[in-house]
Design an enzyme around this catalytic site. Structure first.
Site, PDB file in Angstrom:
ATOM      1  N   CYS A 112     -64.264   1.632   9.022  1.00 58.95           N
ATOM      2  CA  CYS A 112     -62.924   2.085   8.636  1.00 58.95           C
ATOM      3  C   CYS A 112     -62.310   2.903   9.768  1.00 58.95           C
ATOM      4  O   CYS A 112     -62.930   3.852  10.258  1.00 58.95           O
ATOM      5  CB  CYS A 112     -63.008   2.930   7.366  1.00 58.95           C
ATOM      6  SG  CYS A 112     -61.444   3.725   6.919  1.00 58.95           S
TER       7      CYS A 112
ATOM      8  N   ASP B  65       0.832  -1.205   0.000  1.00 58.06           N
ATOM      9  CA  ASP B  65       0.000   0.000   0.000  1.00 58.06           C
ATOM     10  C   ASP B  65       0.865   1.253   0.000  1.00 58.06           C
ATOM     11  O   ASP B  65       0.558   2.239  -0.682  1.00 58.06           O
ATOM     12  CB  ASP B  65      -0.923   0.007   1.227  1.00 58.06           C
ATOM     13  CG  ASP B  65      -2.026  -1.032   1.120  1.00 58.06           C
ATOM     14  OD1 ASP B  65      -2.218  -1.583   0.012  1.00 58.06           O
ATOM     15  OD2 ASP B  65      -2.698  -1.291   2.134  1.00 58.06           O
TER      16      ASP B  65
ATOM     17  N   GLU C 235     -21.409  -5.447 -11.508  1.00 58.86           N
ATOM     18  CA  GLU C 235     -22.073  -5.094 -10.252  1.00 58.86           C
ATOM     19  C   GLU C 235     -21.150  -4.231  -9.398  1.00 58.86           C
ATOM     20  O   GLU C 235     -20.031  -4.633  -9.073  1.00 58.86           O
ATOM     21  CB  GLU C 235     -22.445  -6.367  -9.493  1.00 58.86           C
ATOM     22  CG  GLU C 235     -23.485  -6.187  -8.426  1.00 58.86           C
ATOM     23  CD  GLU C 235     -24.909  -6.116  -8.992  1.00 58.86           C
ATOM     24  OE1 GLU C 235     -25.839  -5.951  -8.186  1.00 58.86           O
ATOM     25  OE2 GLU C 235     -25.073  -6.244 -10.221  1.00 58.86           O
TER      26      GLU C 235
ATOM     27  N   ASP D 191       0.816   4.093  -2.887  1.00 57.38           N
ATOM     28  CA  ASP D 191       0.478   5.480  -2.542  1.00 57.38           C
ATOM     29  C   ASP D 191       1.584   6.436  -2.962  1.00 57.38           C
ATOM     30  O   ASP D 191       1.313   7.557  -3.420  1.00 57.38           O
ATOM     31  CB  ASP D 191       0.221   5.609  -1.040  1.00 57.38           C
ATOM     32  CG  ASP D 191      -1.077   4.936  -0.617  1.00 57.38           C
ATOM     33  OD1 ASP D 191      -1.929   4.697  -1.505  1.00 57.38           O
ATOM     34  OD2 ASP D 191      -1.240   4.640   0.585  1.00 57.38           O
TER      35      ASP D 191
ATOM     36  N   GLU E  12       3.954   1.618  -1.190  1.00 58.20           N
ATOM     37  CA  GLU E  12       4.588   1.798  -2.502  1.00 58.20           C
ATOM     38  C   GLU E  12       3.589   2.347  -3.517  1.00 58.20           C
ATOM     39  O   GLU E  12       3.910   3.242  -4.311  1.00 58.20           O
ATOM     40  CB  GLU E  12       5.156   0.459  -2.987  1.00 58.20           C
ATOM     41  CG  GLU E  12       6.370  -0.020  -2.199  1.00 58.20           C
ATOM     42  CD  GLU E  12       6.769  -1.439  -2.550  1.00 58.20           C
ATOM     43  OE1 GLU E  12       7.970  -1.736  -2.507  1.00 58.20           O
ATOM     44  OE2 GLU E  12       5.870  -2.252  -2.865  1.00 58.20           O
TER      45      GLU E  12
ATOM     46  N   CYS F  38     -62.695  -0.296   2.629  1.00 50.63           N
ATOM     47  CA  CYS F  38     -63.483   0.865   3.044  1.00 50.63           C
ATOM     48  C   CYS F  38     -64.387   1.245   1.876  1.00 50.63           C
ATOM     49  O   CYS F  38     -63.946   1.271   0.721  1.00 50.63           O
ATOM     50  CB  CYS F  38     -62.558   2.029   3.402  1.00 50.63           C
ATOM     51  SG  CYS F  38     -63.417   3.593   3.656  1.00 50.63           S
TER      52      CYS F  38
ATOM     53  N   LYS G  45     -24.191 -14.117  -7.051  1.00 45.25           N
ATOM     54  CA  LYS G  45     -25.060 -12.953  -7.268  1.00 45.25           C
ATOM     55  C   LYS G  45     -24.693 -11.899  -6.221  1.00 45.25           C
ATOM     56  O   LYS G  45     -25.144 -11.961  -5.083  1.00 45.25           O
ATOM     57  CB  LYS G  45     -26.531 -13.346  -7.164  1.00 45.25           C
ATOM     58  CG  LYS G  45     -27.495 -12.239  -7.544  1.00 45.25           C
ATOM     59  CD  LYS G  45     -28.930 -12.753  -7.540  1.00 45.25           C
ATOM     60  CE  LYS G  45     -29.889 -11.659  -7.952  1.00 45.25           C
ATOM     61  NZ  LYS G  45     -29.892 -10.529  -6.992  1.00 45.25           N
TER      62      LYS G  45
ATOM     63  N   SER H  54     -34.146  -7.719 -16.187  1.00 44.05           N
ATOM     64  CA  SER H  54     -34.021  -8.420 -14.908  1.00 44.05           C
ATOM     65  C   SER H  54     -33.991  -9.923 -15.167  1.00 44.05           C
ATOM     66  O   SER H  54     -34.271 -10.379 -16.279  1.00 44.05           O
ATOM     67  CB  SER H  54     -35.192  -8.060 -13.996  1.00 44.05           C
ATOM     68  OG  SER H  54     -36.420  -8.377 -14.624  1.00 44.05           O
TER      69      SER H  54
END
Length: 659
Positions: free
Chosen positions: A402, A32, A168, A36, A34, A420, A112, A81
């Site tokens: 109601c 990390d 995703e 950065d 190196e 109702c 998934k 979908s």
């Protein structure tokens, strides 16, 4: 090339290679610290020499401010979908349907990921656009935010004329826990689950906030591969890895559905073992040619299905059963529960649907019960725990009047619901307004239930049509508004007048008429005036409109209150006709492909024009392609068009076709 530009180019290559090794191959080559150090050096050099800054530089992942709203973008192909499978029987039925159309089948099973679908577009190898799923056809462009995700390459590792990728976006569990801890310490509301946190992070107007959220991305689909046809889904995943994408390694290949079913059973036990949430498995036919042969239904591919994990069940206590009156007058009993944490969020209520359901499960006030989230989303009472009864439990009775307006409650023969009888019931009117302004209806942003309650209590509105008569001075004093919010709300109300016929029909809240039916009726009749005259017999002849819906629609438009409501909308200037393009449909029925770098317009604008003039902007060349619009550096699509004898037009020649 100067020493500075050479160093900048070398840093970019090192950083992108490190990203590929880490996110694409899961084989980190730099620590990390190196990584950065390289990134900070690149940022410093580009700041000192802005003439060398490019949009695809790794430094651009740190983010910045975005415009006040996200523009809409039409997807190259609709993001459909998936049908759901909940048990072995559903999977066996899926396999039967597949094998009735193709013989030998191999299945790929992928995790998934519980996140949100993101569509990416690359042109000439560079990321040019990224968008949310939206309604499947049109999403929101969030490119600047997506560029902050290291797992998404800003430039492909191999040159491609155009590449459309789907995957995703998600928030790892560790990032989610850290984010909520920070929000708790800051006194901010917590996110319910990683999926909600990821969605909120990708819709930030300051992409620097998105960059801090440490999101991930798994690619799983290619629409427009440039290097020949990819023969299988496993080949697609390999291709994506070669191009620098992060691909989830946990996928398996099976030749028999029984093996798939066994694997699904194993994964139910292992679902919590991953550093990210998964809510099921996706089963796909591996062979791409077979996928094409199987095709699609109106809403989903026939070659894939999502196996949903069984819902997690938790014990709690029914503290009370309360009635809620909906927009059609249905009285729905809701169980108020001792709050418990289940499937990613705290649950304090669960629907009991109707009195028959309560009696069948013998649910009583005071009972210990097991609850779950149906589809891991909607809380429901599964069963009571009779062994924990004390004798103090109370049997629930449906009220005869109601609870909102004291009108008689009836139960029609053959129905499970109690209703109702008053069409002026305050609860019905309130829920009708909430439905009318909802996203898939008139989409009036900023008009939530709390504001609607205030408007009703203040006597500013009685029904949804009154919204169009609201004035600024009346809104400003309200508790949840103010000057700016009032201005935004009035603009949203004004904009909603142009929503068109289909959303308006859906927004009317006609019994049995959902969003899809609204579109069907709008397409059939074209205007509200013609729909108002429709008779039951002719309505029943429309595909997907059954007797119950036909009867409901006809009765709705026979009511005097309906005519009064629609007249108020007309007087307010609400559009009551289908939105037809005023432009001549010169490309009607034609499939047109745009490729290469254009000079006069960008490619997305040309594709939009094609659709406005009646054509289809296709993403790949085939025998059905009418012609190709080719700019500079046109690649494999141009070659394929010439091979098939498809006409090729320059940008200027295309412009000459326009009226």
């Amino acid at each position: 090339m100067s020493d500075v530009s050479q160093r900048i180019e070398a840093l970019r290559e090192q950083i992108e290679e490190a990203n590929y090794q880490y996110y694409g191959l899961d084989q980190p080559t730099l620590s990390d610290a190196e990584y950065d150090a390289l990134l900070q050096e690149l940022i410093r050099l580009e700041k000192e020499h802005p003439e060398f800054l490019t949009p695809d530089s790794p430094s651009q992942r740190v983010g910045g401010y975005i415009a006040k709203e996200f523009p809409k973008v039409r997807h190259a192909e609709a993001l459909l979908s998936l049908d759901n499978a909940f048990d072995a029987g559903d999977l066996l039925e899926f396999d039967r349907r597949v094998r009735s159309m193709v013989a030998e089948v191999e299945y790929v099973v992928e995790l998934k990921i519980d996140g949100l679908t993101v569509a990416l577009t690359y042109e000439d190898g560079a990321l040019v656009r990224g968008a949310t799923r939206g309604d499947g056809e049109v999403g929101e462009e969030i490119t600047a935010n997506l560029k902050t995700i290291p797992a998404i390459p800003l430039r492909l590792r191999k040159q491609a004329d155009r590449l459309d990728v789907r995957g995703e976006g998600y928030m790892p569990k560790g990032s989610f826990l850290r984010l909520n801890q920070e929000r708790e310490e800051a006194g901010q509301p917590l996110f319910a689950n990683p999926r909600n946190a990821a969605a909120g992070s990708l819709r930030q107007l300051d992409s620097r906030i998105t960059a801090q959220r440490k999101l991930g991305y798994f690619a799983y689909q290619v629409l427009t591969p440039e290097e020949g046809e990819l023969a299988s889904q496993t080949a697609v995943l390999d291709y994506l890895k070669e191009q620098g994408f992060s691909v989830n390694p946990e996928y398996r290949v099976f030749s028999a559905i029984e093996e798939v079913i066994a694997y699904c059973g194993e994964m139910v036990e292992k679902r919590h073992n991953y550093p990210y949430d998964i809510d099921g498995l996706v089963i796909k036919v591996n062979d791409i040619a077979q996928q094409r042969e199987l095709g699609f239904t109106a809403k989903s591919p026939r070659w894939a299905i999502a196996y949903k994990f069984p819902a997690e069940q938790v014990e709690t206590v029914v503290e009370d059963i309360v009635i809620r009156v909906g927009r059609t007058g249905v009285l729905t009993p809701t169980a108020y529960l001792t709050p418990v944490f289940v499937a990613g969020s705290t649950v304090g209520r669960a629907t009991l649907h109707n009195l028959d359901n309560i009696r069948a499960k013998d649910v009583r006030i005071g009972d210990h019960v097991l609850i779950q989230k149906a589809g891991d989303v909607i809380p429901e009472v599964v069963k009571i725990l009779p062994e924990k009864r004390t004798g103090g439990e109370r049997i629930f009775e449906m009220p005869e009047l109601c609870p909102e307006c004291q009108s008689p409650v009836i139960r029609e023969e053959g129905e499970a619901a109690h209703r109702c009888t008053s069409i002026t019931c305050p609860a019905r009117q309130r829920e009708a307004i909430i439905h009318f302004v909802s996203r898939n209806a008139m989409n009036i942003d900023g008009l939530g239930p709390a504001v609607i309650y205030q408007l009703l209590e203040a006597g500013l509105i009685k029904d949804a049509a009154d919204l169009y008569a609201l004035e600024y001075d009346a809104l400003v004093p309200l508790e949840r508004l103010g000057k700016k919010s009032a201005e935004n709300l009035l603009k949203a109300i004004e904009d909603s007048k142009e929503r068109g016929l289909a959303p308006l029909i859906f927004g009317l809240g006609i019994r049995h008429v959902g969003e899809k039916a609204g579109k069907i009726l709008a397409q059939k009749y074209g205007t509200m005036e013609d729909l108002e005259k429709a008779q039951v017999e002719e309505l029943q002849e429309i595909p997907d409109v059954g007797p119950a819906m036909a009867q409901s629609v006809a009765q709705f438009f026979q009511q005097e209150s309906t005519h009064h409501f629609l007249n108020k909308l007309r007087q307010a200037g609400v559009v009551m006709s289908a939105q037809h393009s005023a432009k001549p449909q010169i490309f009607a029925g034609k499939s047109i492909v745009v490729t290469g770098s254009l000079q006069r317009w960008d490619r997305h604008y040309v594709e939009t024009m094609i659709e406005e003039f009646g054509g289809k902007a296709a993403s790949s060349v085939s025998k059905k392609t009418a012609f190709v619009v080719a700019g500079e550096k046109a690649g494999s699509k141009l070659a394929k068009a010439k091979e098939l004898g498809i006409p090729v037009l320059s940008e200027e020649e295309f412009a000459e076709l326009l009226p």
